[in-house]
Design an enzyme around this catalytic site. Structure first.
Site, mmCIF file in Angstrom:
data_model
loop_
_atom_site.group_PDB
_atom_site.id
_atom_site.type_symbol
_atom_site.label_atom_id
_atom_site.label_comp_id
_atom_site.label_asym_id
_atom_site.label_seq_id
_atom_site.Cartn_x
_atom_site.Cartn_y
_atom_site.Cartn_z
ATOM 1 N N ASN A 98 -6.382 20.725 17.590
ATOM 2 C CA ASN A 98 -6.618 19.978 18.823
ATOM 3 C C ASN A 98 -5.264 19.451 19.306
ATOM 4 O O ASN A 98 -4.782 18.430 18.821
ATOM 5 C CB ASN A 98 -7.588 18.815 18.533
ATOM 6 C CG ASN A 98 -7.832 17.950 19.755
ATOM 7 O OD1 ASN A 98 -7.483 18.323 20.874
ATOM 8 N ND2 ASN A 98 -8.447 16.791 19.547
ATOM 9 N N LYS A 135 -4.494 18.203 22.103
ATOM 10 C CA LYS A 135 -4.584 17.076 23.054
ATOM 11 C C LYS A 135 -3.670 17.361 24.269
ATOM 12 O O LYS A 135 -3.519 18.524 24.643
ATOM 13 C CB LYS A 135 -4.283 15.759 22.342
ATOM 14 C CG LYS A 135 -5.136 15.601 21.063
ATOM 15 C CD LYS A 135 -5.083 14.256 20.426
ATOM 16 C CE LYS A 135 -5.960 14.243 19.180
ATOM 17 N NZ LYS A 135 -6.036 12.946 18.549
ATOM 18 N N HIS A 156 -15.162 13.842 22.006
ATOM 19 C CA HIS A 156 -14.065 13.279 21.204
ATOM 20 C C HIS A 156 -13.969 11.774 21.494
ATOM 21 O O HIS A 156 -14.152 11.347 22.636
ATOM 22 C CB HIS A 156 -12.752 13.987 21.552
ATOM 23 C CG HIS A 156 -11.656 13.662 20.593
ATOM 24 N ND1 HIS A 156 -10.986 12.467 20.629
ATOM 25 C CD2 HIS A 156 -11.142 14.353 19.547
ATOM 26 C CE1 HIS A 156 -10.090 12.442 19.650
ATOM 27 N NE2 HIS A 156 -10.165 13.582 18.969
ATOM 28 N N GLU A 207 -15.447 12.090 12.897
ATOM 29 C CA GLU A 207 -14.086 11.564 13.066
ATOM 30 C C GLU A 207 -14.138 10.044 13.206
ATOM 31 O O GLU A 207 -14.309 9.527 14.323
ATOM 32 C CB GLU A 207 -13.442 12.148 14.338
ATOM 33 C CG GLU A 207 -13.114 13.604 14.255
ATOM 34 C CD GLU A 207 -11.958 13.946 15.192
ATOM 35 O OE1 GLU A 207 -11.010 14.589 14.740
ATOM 36 O OE2 GLU A 207 -12.005 13.554 16.366
ATOM 37 N N GLY A 242 -5.361 17.020 14.668
ATOM 38 C CA GLY A 242 -4.553 16.672 15.831
ATOM 39 C C GLY A 242 -3.073 16.738 15.480
ATOM 40 O O GLY A 242 -2.429 17.783 15.618
HETATM 41 P P1 PGA Z 1 -5.310 13.450 13.996
HETATM 42 O O1 PGA Z 1 -6.290 13.739 15.221
HETATM 43 O O2 PGA Z 1 -5.330 14.653 13.112
HETATM 44 O O3 PGA Z 1 -3.979 13.201 14.632
HETATM 45 O O4 PGA Z 1 -5.834 12.235 13.301
HETATM 46 C C1 PGA Z 1 -7.554 14.289 14.998
HETATM 47 C C2 PGA Z 1 -8.330 14.318 16.277
HETATM 48 O O5 PGA Z 1 -8.251 13.365 17.059
HETATM 49 O O6 PGA Z 1 -9.030 15.304 16.557
#
Ligand code: PGA
Length: 216
Positions: A7, A9, A93, A142, A199
């Site tokens: 992901n 973002k 999300h 999550e 992420g």
């Molecule tokens: P992260 O994000 O791996 O940076 O914690 C995960 C996500 O928000 O999907």
């Protein structure tokens, strides 16, 4: 089969995205045991699709989809537009729930739009209070405190949460929240977790590659 979802973002331009894919494609061979799903920003979907043409083990997903079918909704990207470009879409999300006021209701509409257009919704939930509509095949737990913080949820707690959800046994259940090469082993030691939504550790292709290597 395990699933590893990148992901990105609101990160990466076309050059960075294609360089990332080049690293992953040249340093991995197709496998039946791992499905990689890349979720780039919308404009990068088509160029990456062209690049990934012959890799059936690497799929594309969007990070969101509109709750509207089509029409006068400036800036929205509908499932109709995404159909045949992506196989998956992330929905619900926590960043969208928080920053864009998405509710269980709007998320439910997004799920319907995705399914109508043969796009598999990957539903993110923050805890057991978030609604999981019937027919959801891919679910990611999550916890908000774990996203981007390094404060991982213990594997035992992830499995405990899964138990509370009373999912259909065929549901693909994933964990997300600060997954990296140092903590992934604890989740891999249980057969209850089918993969990860990543992420931060998905941004650097070599870091992501080390997650792939841990899983294989
Ligand atoms: P992260 O994000 O791996 O940076 O914690 C995960 C996500 O928000 O999907």
């Amino acid at each position: 089969m395990k699933y590893l979802i990148a992901n990105w973002k609101a990160n990466k331009n076309l050059e960075e995205a294609t360089a990332w894919v080049d690293v992953i494609v040249t340093k991995t061979v197709p496998t039946e045991t791992l499905k990689i799903i890349i979720c780039p920003p919308f404009p990068l979907i088509v160029p990456l699709m062209t690049k990934l043409n012959n890799r059936t083990d690497i799929a594309l997903g969007s990070q969101d989809v509109s709750q509207f079918e089509s029409g006068k909704h400036t800036g929205e990207v509908s499932a109709q537009s995404l159909r045949s470009l992506v196989k998956y879409t992330i929905v619900g999300h926590s960043e969208r729930r928080q920053e864009f006021n998405e509710t269980d209701e709007t998320i439910g509409q997004k799920i319907i739009q995705a399914q109508k257009n043969r796009i598999e919704p990957i539903l993110c939930i923050r805890n057991e209070a978030d609604l999981v509509p019937q027919g959801i095949k891919m679910l990611v737990y999550e916890p908000v405190h774990s996203i981007g913080t390094g404060d991982n949820e213990d594997a035992a707690k992830v499995v405990e949460l899964k138990g509370k959800l009373k999912l259909d046994p065929s549901t693909i259940f994933l964990y997300g929240g600060s997954v990296n090469k140092n903590d992934i082993d604890s989740y891999l030691s249980t057969s209850q977790i089918d993969g990860f939504l990543v992420g931060t550790a998905s941004l650097d292709p070599n870091e992501f590659l080390s997650l792939i290597q841990k899983i294989l």
